[in-house]
Write a protein that holds these residues in place. Structure first.
Motif, PDB file in Angstrom:
ATOM      1  N   LEU A 111     -12.070  -8.870   1.593  1.00  8.90           N
ATOM      2  CA  LEU A 111     -10.875  -8.567   0.821  1.00  8.90           C
ATOM      3  C   LEU A 111     -11.225  -8.349  -0.652  1.00  8.90           C
ATOM      4  CD1 LEU A 111      -8.383 -11.153   2.361  1.00  8.90           C
ATOM      5  CD2 LEU A 111      -8.681  -8.742   2.954  1.00  8.90           C
ATOM      6  N   PRO A 112     -10.370  -7.636  -1.386  1.00 12.93           N
ATOM      7  CA  PRO A 112     -10.628  -7.434  -2.819  1.00 12.93           C
ATOM      8  C   PRO A 112     -10.614  -8.759  -3.567  1.00 12.93           C
ATOM      9  CG  PRO A 112      -8.421  -6.713  -2.230  1.00 12.93           C
ATOM     10  CD  PRO A 112      -9.128  -6.987  -0.941  1.00 12.93           C
ATOM     11  N   ASP A 113     -11.268  -8.781  -4.710  1.00 13.34           N
ATOM     12  CA  ASP A 113     -11.435 -10.006  -5.493  1.00 13.34           C
ATOM     13  C   ASP A 113     -10.217 -10.241  -6.386  1.00 13.34           C
ATOM     14  OD1 ASP A 113     -12.286 -12.187  -6.893  1.00 13.34           O
ATOM     15  OD2 ASP A 113     -13.775 -11.112  -8.094  1.00 13.34           O
ATOM     16  N   PHE A 114      -9.306 -11.101  -5.924  1.00 17.89           N
ATOM     17  CA  PHE A 114      -8.135 -11.481  -6.712  1.00 17.89           C
ATOM     18  C   PHE A 114      -8.337 -12.838  -7.393  1.00 17.89           C
ATOM     19  CE2 PHE A 114      -4.379  -9.045  -4.525  1.00 17.89           C
ATOM     20  CZ  PHE A 114      -5.065  -7.855  -4.676  1.00 17.89           C
ATOM     21  N   THR A 115      -9.551 -13.359  -7.413  1.00  9.74           N
ATOM     22  CA  THR A 115      -9.778 -14.692  -7.958  1.00  9.74           C
ATOM     23  C   THR A 115      -9.511 -14.726  -9.458  1.00  9.74           C
ATOM     24  OG1 THR A 115     -12.133 -14.207  -8.269  1.00  9.74           O
ATOM     25  CG2 THR A 115     -11.491 -15.271  -6.209  1.00  9.74           C
ATOM     26  N   GLY A 116      -9.314 -15.939  -9.959  1.00 13.77           N
ATOM     27  CA  GLY A 116      -9.057 -16.117 -11.378  1.00 13.77           C
ATOM     28  C   GLY A 116      -7.581 -16.253 -11.665  1.00 13.77           C
ATOM     29  N   VAL A 117      -7.265 -16.405 -12.925  1.00 12.92           N
ATOM     30  CA  VAL A 117      -5.882 -16.551 -13.381  1.00 12.92           C
ATOM     31  C   VAL A 117      -5.455 -15.227 -14.010  1.00 12.92           C
ATOM     32  CG1 VAL A 117      -4.377 -17.769 -14.995  1.00 12.92           C
ATOM     33  CG2 VAL A 117      -6.113 -19.036 -13.711  1.00 12.92           C
ATOM     34  N   TRP A 118      -4.222 -14.807 -13.668  1.00  8.95           N
ATOM     35  CA  TRP A 118      -3.714 -13.515 -14.115  1.00  8.95           C
ATOM     36  C   TRP A 118      -2.547 -13.726 -15.069  1.00  8.95           C
ATOM     37  CZ3 TRP A 118      -6.339  -9.195 -12.639  1.00  8.95           C
ATOM     38  CH2 TRP A 118      -7.237  -9.335 -11.575  1.00  8.95           C
ATOM     39  N   ALA A 119      -2.661 -13.162 -16.267  1.00  8.31           N
ATOM     40  CA  ALA A 119      -1.611 -13.278 -17.275  1.00  8.31           C
ATOM     41  C   ALA A 119      -0.817 -11.984 -17.323  1.00  8.31           C
ATOM     42  CB  ALA A 119      -2.211 -13.566 -18.648  1.00  8.31           C
ATOM     43  N   PRO A 120       0.515 -12.058 -17.378  1.00  5.75           N
ATOM     44  CA  PRO A 120       1.306 -10.831 -17.480  1.00  5.75           C
ATOM     45  C   PRO A 120       0.971 -10.077 -18.761  1.00  5.75           C
ATOM     46  CG  PRO A 120       2.675 -12.766 -17.898  1.00  5.75           C
ATOM     47  CD  PRO A 120       1.358 -13.270 -17.417  1.00  5.75           C
ATOM     48  N   ASP A 121       0.873  -8.764 -18.659  1.00  5.87           N
ATOM     49  CA  ASP A 121       0.525  -7.922 -19.805  1.00  5.87           C
ATOM     50  C   ASP A 121       1.451  -6.705 -19.799  1.00  5.87           C
ATOM     51  OD1 ASP A 121      -0.572  -6.335 -21.778  1.00  5.87           O
ATOM     52  OD2 ASP A 121      -2.636  -6.857 -21.278  1.00  5.87           O
ATOM     53  N   TRP A 122       2.589  -6.826 -20.517  1.00  4.89           N
ATOM     54  CA  TRP A 122       3.561  -5.745 -20.549  1.00  4.89           C
ATOM     55  C   TRP A 122       3.057  -4.540 -21.339  1.00  4.89           C
ATOM     56  CZ3 TRP A 122       5.335 -10.887 -20.725  1.00  4.89           C
ATOM     57  CH2 TRP A 122       6.087 -11.263 -19.609  1.00  4.89           C
ATOM     58  N   SER A 123       2.044  -4.720 -22.192  1.00  2.53           N
ATOM     59  CA  SER A 123       1.512  -3.581 -22.935  1.00  2.53           C
ATOM     60  C   SER A 123       0.877  -2.563 -22.003  1.00  2.53           C
ATOM     61  CB  SER A 123       0.480  -4.057 -23.966  1.00  2.53           C
ATOM     62  OG  SER A 123      -0.695  -4.553 -23.325  1.00  2.53           O
ATOM     63  N   LEU A 124       0.422  -3.011 -20.829  1.00  2.00           N
ATOM     64  CA  LEU A 124      -0.157  -2.089 -19.860  1.00  2.00           C
ATOM     65  C   LEU A 124       0.906  -1.185 -19.242  1.00  2.00           C
ATOM     66  CD1 LEU A 124      -2.564  -4.560 -18.033  1.00  2.00           C
ATOM     67  CD2 LEU A 124      -3.214  -2.734 -19.609  1.00  2.00           C
ATOM     68  N   LEU A 125       2.165  -1.606 -19.329  1.00  2.00           N
ATOM     69  CA  LEU A 125       3.254  -0.833 -18.736  1.00  2.00           C
ATOM     70  C   LEU A 125       4.010  -0.007 -19.761  1.00  2.00           C
ATOM     71  CD1 LEU A 125       4.758  -3.602 -16.418  1.00  2.00           C
ATOM     72  CD2 LEU A 125       3.255  -1.727 -15.732  1.00  2.00           C
ATOM     73  N   PHE A 126       4.294  -0.616 -20.911  1.00  2.00           N
ATOM     74  CA  PHE A 126       5.221   0.008 -21.847  1.00  2.00           C
ATOM     75  C   PHE A 126       4.612   0.270 -23.227  1.00  2.00           C
ATOM     76  CE2 PHE A 126       7.566  -3.200 -19.252  1.00  2.00           C
ATOM     77  CZ  PHE A 126       8.010  -2.292 -18.295  1.00  2.00           C
ATOM     78  N   GLY A 127       3.430  -0.210 -23.499  1.00  2.00           N
ATOM     79  CA  GLY A 127       2.829  -0.040 -24.815  1.00  2.00           C
ATOM     80  C   GLY A 127       1.838   1.109 -24.855  1.00  2.00           C
TER      81      GLY A 127
END
Length: 268
Positions: A42-58
């Protein structure tokens, strides 16, 4: 010498008893976990993920977030909600009661999330309210008569490297978004994938014939934070307004004398 012989016999007897006790465990070893080898594909989803709205709207990435298209009745309820909010302020009763937002709101919080892969299941841990979403990937079908839960009941499957999730059965306390309660037939479908090695994206599609005139599609993006850890979030510990405090900053609307929790600590 005789005492030594008796002691030796006792020690030998104890060792034999220990061996006899241990032998059933050796003859009947505990069952071993199955299916873990497949997780390496499976793909590597390990670690902690922080929301980043700049990737969507910035930075020209896109415009403002999409808004739901509502039925006339749902629009009337939203208009009434906004009018009441403008007149009376924001209703904080859910926050004071430490009620989690449930789906889909739990995935939109400004707090990190974490994935755990186990055979037949993907678990998403949300730091917000210390919530866990269990997504069953063991091939089961969605329940025909689901319980109404804050996060619903989720089943998923892998389509290549994309996790497809289908969720039904939501608590009436939750909503689609502020002022837009959902109906009993709300269904949430998610596509979760790695856009880049350290960028995770989620596309959420909400259908609800009682509330929405068309599917409501939202985009979420998260950035992997390799040095972060999910922290405890105990709402009940800190859900009162304390000057310059780091709590939930909720005003219970009580003065110190009528406050059942007593006055704030001195110096705060």
């Amino acid at each position: 010498m005789k005492g030594w012989t008796l002691m030796a016999r006792a020690l030998a007897g104890g060792a034999a008893l220990a061996m006899a006790t241990a032998s059933p465990a050796q003859d009947n070893p505990p069952p071993r976990g199955q299916g873990y080898t497949a997780l390496e594909q499976l793909p590597d989803f390990t670690g902690v993920w922080a929301p980043d709205w700049s990737l969507l709207f910035g930075g020209g990435a896109g415009g403002p977030p999409a808004q739901p298209k509502l039925t006339p009745a749902a629009q009337q309820r939203l208009d009434a909600f906004r009018a009441k909010q403008a007149a009376e302020g924001v209703d904080q009763s859910a926050q004071v009661s430490c009620l989690p937002p449930g789906m889909p709101g739990i995935m939109r919080q400004p707090y990190p999330i974490e994935f755990l892969f186990t055979p037949g299941r993907v678990t998403i841990f949300a730091e917000t309210y210390t919530q866990a979403r269990r997504i069953y990937t063991d091939g089961r079908a969605l329940p025909e008569d689901p319980d109404f839960l804050f996060n619903g009941t989720s089943v998923g499957r892998w389509d290549g490297d994309t996790l497809l999730v289908d969720t039904v059965g939501f608590s009436p306390v939750t909503d689609i978004s502020g002022g837009i309660p959902h109906g009993e037939k709300m269904r949430i479908q998610e596509r979760i994938w790695l856009d880049k090695p350290d960028v995770l994206r989620i596309e959420t599609t909400i259908t609800d014939p009682d509330v929405l005139t068309e599917p409501y599609v939202q985009q979420l993006a998260f950035r992997r934070e390799k040095t972060w850890e999910i922290r405890e979030y105990v709402c009940e510990e800190n859900n009162r307004l304390v000057k310059d405090g780091g709590g939930a900053n909720v005003d219970l609307g009580l003065d110190d004398e009528g406050d059942p929790f007593g006055p704030p600590p001195e110096g705060q």
